[in-house]
Write a protein that holds these residues in place. Structure first.
Motif, short mmCIF file in Angstrom:
data_model
loop_
_atom_site.label_atom_id
_atom_site.label_comp_id
_atom_site.label_asym_id
_atom_site.label_seq_id
_atom_site.Cartn_x
_atom_site.Cartn_y
_atom_site.Cartn_z
N SER A 159 -12.62 44.85 43.87
CA SER A 159 -13.61 45.91 44.13
C SER A 159 -14.05 45.92 45.59
O SER A 159 -15.12 46.45 45.88
CB SER A 159 -14.82 45.73 43.21
N ILE A 163 -11.79 52.74 46.51
CA ILE A 163 -10.81 53.41 45.65
C ILE A 163 -9.65 52.45 45.38
O ILE A 163 -9.41 51.51 46.15
CB ILE A 163 -10.28 54.72 46.27
N ARG A 164 -8.92 52.72 44.29
CA ARG A 164 -7.75 51.90 43.94
C ARG A 164 -6.60 52.79 43.51
O ARG A 164 -6.82 53.90 42.99
CB ARG A 164 -8.08 50.93 42.81
N ARG A 165 -5.39 52.31 43.72
CA ARG A 165 -4.21 53.06 43.30
C ARG A 165 -3.68 52.47 42.01
O ARG A 165 -3.53 51.25 41.89
CB ARG A 165 -3.11 52.99 44.37
N CYS A 195 -8.75 61.53 38.89
CA CYS A 195 -7.77 61.34 39.97
C CYS A 195 -8.27 62.01 41.25
O CYS A 195 -8.77 63.14 41.22
CB CYS A 195 -6.42 61.92 39.57
N LEU A 196 -8.11 61.32 42.35
CA LEU A 196 -8.54 61.85 43.65
C LEU A 196 -7.47 62.75 44.25
O LEU A 196 -6.27 62.53 44.04
CB LEU A 196 -8.83 60.68 44.59
N TRP A 220 -4.67 57.79 42.75
CA TRP A 220 -5.84 57.04 43.22
C TRP A 220 -7.07 57.43 42.41
O TRP A 220 -7.25 58.61 42.07
CB TRP A 220 -6.08 57.32 44.70
N VAL A 221 -7.90 56.44 42.12
CA VAL A 221 -9.13 56.67 41.35
C VAL A 221 -10.25 55.86 42.00
O VAL A 221 -9.99 54.88 42.72
CB VAL A 221 -8.97 56.24 39.87
N PRO A 222 -11.52 56.23 41.77
CA PRO A 222 -12.63 55.37 42.22
C PRO A 222 -12.56 54.02 41.54
O PRO A 222 -12.07 53.90 40.42
CB PRO A 222 -13.89 56.16 41.80
N LYS A 223 -13.08 52.98 42.22
CA LYS A 223 -12.94 51.62 41.69
C LYS A 223 -13.64 51.41 40.36
O LYS A 223 -13.27 50.53 39.60
CB LYS A 223 -13.46 50.61 42.71
N LYS A 225 -13.63 53.64 37.97
CA LYS A 225 -13.00 54.51 36.98
C LYS A 225 -11.57 54.06 36.68
O LYS A 225 -10.74 54.86 36.26
CB LYS A 225 -12.98 55.96 37.48
#
Length: 286
Positions: A159, A163-165, A195-196, A220-223, A225
């Motif tokens: 975290s 954001i994370r992929r 999704c971003l 990619w999404v928020p960390k 989510k």
């Protein structure tokens, strides 16, 4: 023993009062500092400031209590230094953990509230102390990890970045149109609110498997989510491929029972048939 008896009881009570007063004031000042820092800094810094204020005030009042009892601070500090060295040699593991804790505080690879992975353990950091780090796992287990272990092993901070992929592997049959599936997957990412848009999602052909063409679908999404994004997209992929008639191949298992596994047939032969037993064929009755 004579040192204890030489000091008047009133002096002992005064020293004890100072020590208790230091604990009370230290606790009160620590909580006040934490409230002040809570709106202006991270949880990690808030906890550090609270403990620093508490121990500083307690130390000052403890020194005042010793002075009130008539002890010389120079002698006390010298004895404390010798005692610290002796304890250090006697408990090298604890000393190593304390030094490792200082490195963790200075290097700051993670803070309170971060989600980290240590070996096979994943959890939220709920405490960073001088000897160990405390984690709470997703299934609500309490895990204590010595600071020395965190210095020596590989620690993944899940975290640290906002954001994370997520990378999903999607296998399709060789008869399917890869470009059509690629557009379908990108459309799912565009429709899913988790999704971003930036960084953009993408699809790669990664392998020609034994029974499928393997695609890597990355988005990619928020960390916070990650789980919602992974589960929601996987459900969407299954529904979309079923709706469009695109086959998802999967391994098939066939169980074959050969003739050797069949039970043996037992037959009693009479005297008249013994002479012809060589001609008996066990397969005739099948």
């Amino acid at each position: 023993m004579s040192v204890v008896t030489d000091i008047a009881w009133g002096t002992w009570f005064s020293s004890l009062f100072l020590l208790v007063l230091g604990l009370v004031l230290g606790s009160f000042a620590g909580r006040s500092a934490a409230k002040f820092m809570a709106q202006r800094s991270t949880r990690h810094h808030t906890v550090m400031v609270r403990r620093l204020v508490f121990y500083l005030i307690v130390l000052l009042f403890a020194m005042a209590a010793l002075r009130e009892a008539g002890f010389s601070l120079e002698v006390v500090l010298g004895a404390a230094g010798i005692l610290t060295v002796a304890i250090g040699f006697a408990s090298q593991t604890s000393a190593s953990n304390m030094i490792s804790g200082l490195f963790l505080l200075v290097e700051k690879p993670f803070e309170i509230g971060d989600v980290i992975e240590v070996d096979a353990t994943i959890g939220e950091v709920i405490g960073i102390d001088m000897l160990s780090v405390k984690l709470r796992t997703p299934d609500n287990l309490y895990v204590r990890i010595p600071n020395e272990t965190l210095i020596k092993t590989r620690v993944v901070n899940r975290s640290r970045f906002p954001i994370r992929r997520l990378d999903l592997t999607v296998g399709i049959a060789y008869a399917e149109d890869v470009e059509r599936v690629e557009k379908l997957l990108l459309g799912l990412a565009e429709q899913n609110p988790v999704c971003l848009e930036e960084p953009k999602p993408f699809v790669l052909v990664t392998a020609f498997g034994p029974s499928s063409v393997d695609l890597q679908f990355s988005f990619w999404v928020p960390k916070d989510k990650v789980l919602d994004g992974r589960s929601g997209i996987m459900v969407g992929i299954k529904k979309a491929l079923d709706r469009e008639g695109i086959e998802i191949p999967f391994p098939h298992t066939s169980i074959y029972a050969g003739s050797h596994s069949e039970p043996f047939r037992v037959q009693l032969l009479g005297p008249e048939t013994i002479a012809n037993k060589e001609s008996v064929d066990v397969d005739q009755d099948r």
